[in-house]
Design an enzyme around this catalytic site. Structure first.
Site, PDB file in Angstrom:
ATOM      1  N   GLU A 133      -4.507  -8.214  -4.983  1.00 12.87           N
ATOM      2  CA  GLU A 133      -5.227  -8.396  -6.504  1.00 12.87           C
ATOM      3  C   GLU A 133      -3.980  -8.555  -7.362  1.00 12.87           C
ATOM      4  O   GLU A 133      -3.394  -7.419  -7.559  1.00 12.87           O
ATOM      5  CB  GLU A 133      -6.088  -7.035  -6.823  1.00 12.87           C
ATOM      6  CG  GLU A 133      -7.238  -6.974  -6.104  1.00 12.87           C
ATOM      7  CD  GLU A 133      -7.985  -5.622  -6.147  1.00 12.87           C
ATOM      8  OE1 GLU A 133      -8.429  -5.385  -7.440  1.00 12.87           O
ATOM      9  OE2 GLU A 133      -7.894  -4.754  -5.306  1.00 12.87           O
TER      10      GLU A 133
ATOM     11  N   GLU B 260       0.840  -2.310  -4.813  1.00  5.43           N
ATOM     12  CA  GLU B 260      -0.428  -2.105  -5.518  1.00  5.43           C
ATOM     13  C   GLU B 260      -1.098  -3.578  -5.372  1.00  5.43           C
ATOM     14  O   GLU B 260      -2.377  -3.436  -5.453  1.00  5.43           O
ATOM     15  CB  GLU B 260      -0.315  -1.528  -6.689  1.00  5.43           C
ATOM     16  CG  GLU B 260       0.081  -0.090  -6.825  1.00  5.43           C
ATOM     17  CD  GLU B 260      -1.169   0.619  -6.161  1.00  5.43           C
ATOM     18  OE1 GLU B 260      -2.435   0.328  -6.579  1.00  5.43           O
ATOM     19  OE2 GLU B 260      -0.813   1.404  -5.160  1.00  5.43           O
TER      20      GLU B 260
END
Length: 459
Positions: free
Chosen positions: A319, A328
């Site tokens: 993402e 992340e």
């Protein structure tokens, strides 16, 4: 022989499911959408089905996603975001309207099996902890009015940071300031409604913070000496099992050991910043591949050997708009192009058919050497300037990232910059300072992979 084993295990799984779906081990996946380059939900559903994934967890109740999942046979966990908890806790009519608009409007065509009320509420900077259990109760009351309370469970994912102690495993306990206000009432609610505690468990974080003390093989489910718990005498062969049992120990200490645990998130990043020790494609493939194998073998943890695990991998896609360190943005099993970041089995049949040496195998061969990749957090302007330099004055071989060439896809600035930076770095014999580009790049010790493009090394 592999096909016979696959057939046997498939029959075994069907038989187990026919007895009780809750007693069977299960692998699901988290479908996060903090990105601007993901395929539409209709294509995502096709991807899930093609991979044999029968459970998916969402972070909201997006209408397009829920509609796409309709009549697919895929079980769905939806979420009430943290910012709605105060309204749901203080107003039963708000909870009623939310459930009607976001749950009963889609169920049962979309097989919603659970609602995650909030996510890691105890670490929410907006301090929503006091609203959690009242919100869970009101949502349950709303389901009951619609006679859906027996079909749909209610829970709330907690992070391991809710524990004051997790090592040794037997010492697992919740933080004292959470116990009376929220932990006990939540566990009582879960027991009363026949639900389970959702836990987000990440051995990666523990390893990255304590790599001098934790054996990497222990964190990746690989062969290792194991760790014997001095309190209960059990031997743990994986950090994951130890973390789950630390929560089991904590619930048992409060006399709620009968409340089962579902691991609502776990995963390992395929890429990270230079200070994120252990973040690599090979380690991610090993962790997730071995985790799937471990879960689908049907055994519980040492403390709960008769409770097969349900685990949701994090995450379906990388993402690109998630804030924070590089890791992340790199937990996905798939690129937004729907290509695999690495190849792991996801079903019982695939686990049975794959030789043990192939489980958790990265798509990229592991070789000696180092590589240079773009720092996704450096910003587009800095990356573009560094890319222009590498392909211009730097003399990097940028032909493979031109349109139509082998490394053009994925057509992203980070992917193209990584290829150019690595070309320059290898050309300069991996000399000190040749993988920096003003903070736009860093060195990794595992070969990077963007799409089908393999990065060359000087070796």
């Amino acid at each position: 022989m592999a096909h016979s084993l696959a057939f046997f295990f498939s029959l075994l799984l069907i038989f187990t499911l026919s007895i009780t779906s809750e007693a069977a081990p299960s692998i699901g996946i988290n479908y996060g959408r903090v990105a601007n380059d993901l395929p539409p939900p209709s294509k995502v559903v096709q991807l899930l089905k093609s991979q044999g994934i029968t459970r998916v967890k969402l972070y909201d109740t997006d209408a397009t996603v829920l509609s796409a999942l309709s009549n697919t046979g895929i079980k769905v966990v939806v979420a009430m975001p943290n910012e709605l908890l105060s309204s749901a806790a203080g107003d039963q009519s708000f909870a009623d309207n939310w459930v009607k608009a976001n749950i009963s409007a889609y169920h049962p065509a979309t097989q919603i099996e659970a609602i995650a009320v909030g996510n890691e509420v105890f670490v929410d900077p907006n301090n929503t902890t006091n609203y959690l259990v009242p919100a869970m109760n009101n949502v349950y009351n709303s389901l009951k009015k619609l006679n859906l309370h027996n079909d749909i469970k209610i829970s709330s994912p907690i992070a391991l940071s809710a524990l004051s102690s997790s090592y040794p495993t037997s010492s697992g306990s919740f933080k004292s300031d959470l116990v009376e206000p929220v932990i006990k009432p939540m566990l009582e609610f879960l027991r009363k409604t026949g639900s389970y505690l959702m836990v987000n468990a990440y051995p990666f974080f523990a390893y990255a913070a304590n790599s001098d003390k934790i054996n990497l093989s222990y964190a990746l489910f690989e062969n290792n000496p194991g760790v014997v718990d001095s309190g209960n005498g059990f031997k743990y062969n994986s950090l994951f099992d130890a973390q789950v049992d630390a929560v089991n120990a904590a619930t048992s200490a409060l006399q709620y050991g009968d409340v089962k645990i579902v691991v609502s998130e776990t995963g390992w990043p395929s890429k990270g910043d230079s200070n994120e020790i252990g973040a690599s494609e090979a380690n991610a493939a090993s962790y997730n591949g071995n985790l799937v194998k471990r879960v689908l073998n049907g055994s519980g943890t040492p403390l709960r050997p008769n409770d097969p695990l349900t685990v949701f991998l994090f995450a379906l896609f990388n993402e690109n708009q998630k804030p924070g360190p590089t890791s992340e943005r790199n937990y996905g099993l798939f690129y937004p192009t729907e290509q695999k970041v690495y190849d792991i089995p996801l079903t019982v049949a695939e686990v049975a058919a794959a030789p043990s040496s192939e489980v958790g195998k990265s798509l990229v061969p592991t070789k000696g050497g180092t590589w240079c990749v773009a720092n996704g957090g450096a910003g587009a302007e800095k990356l573009q300037a560094a890319l222009d330099y590498a392909c211009g004055e730097g003399g990097a071989d940028c032909a493979p990232i031109q349109k139509g060439a082998t490394c053009y896809d994925p057509n992203t600035l980070e992917a193209h910059a990584s290829y150019a930076f690595n070309s320059y770095y290898q050309k300069m014999s991996r000399g000190s300072g040749t993988c920096d580009f003003g903070g736009a790049a860093y060195v990794v010790t595992q070969p990077p992979r963007f799409g089908k493009c393999e990065f060359p090394t000087g070796y």
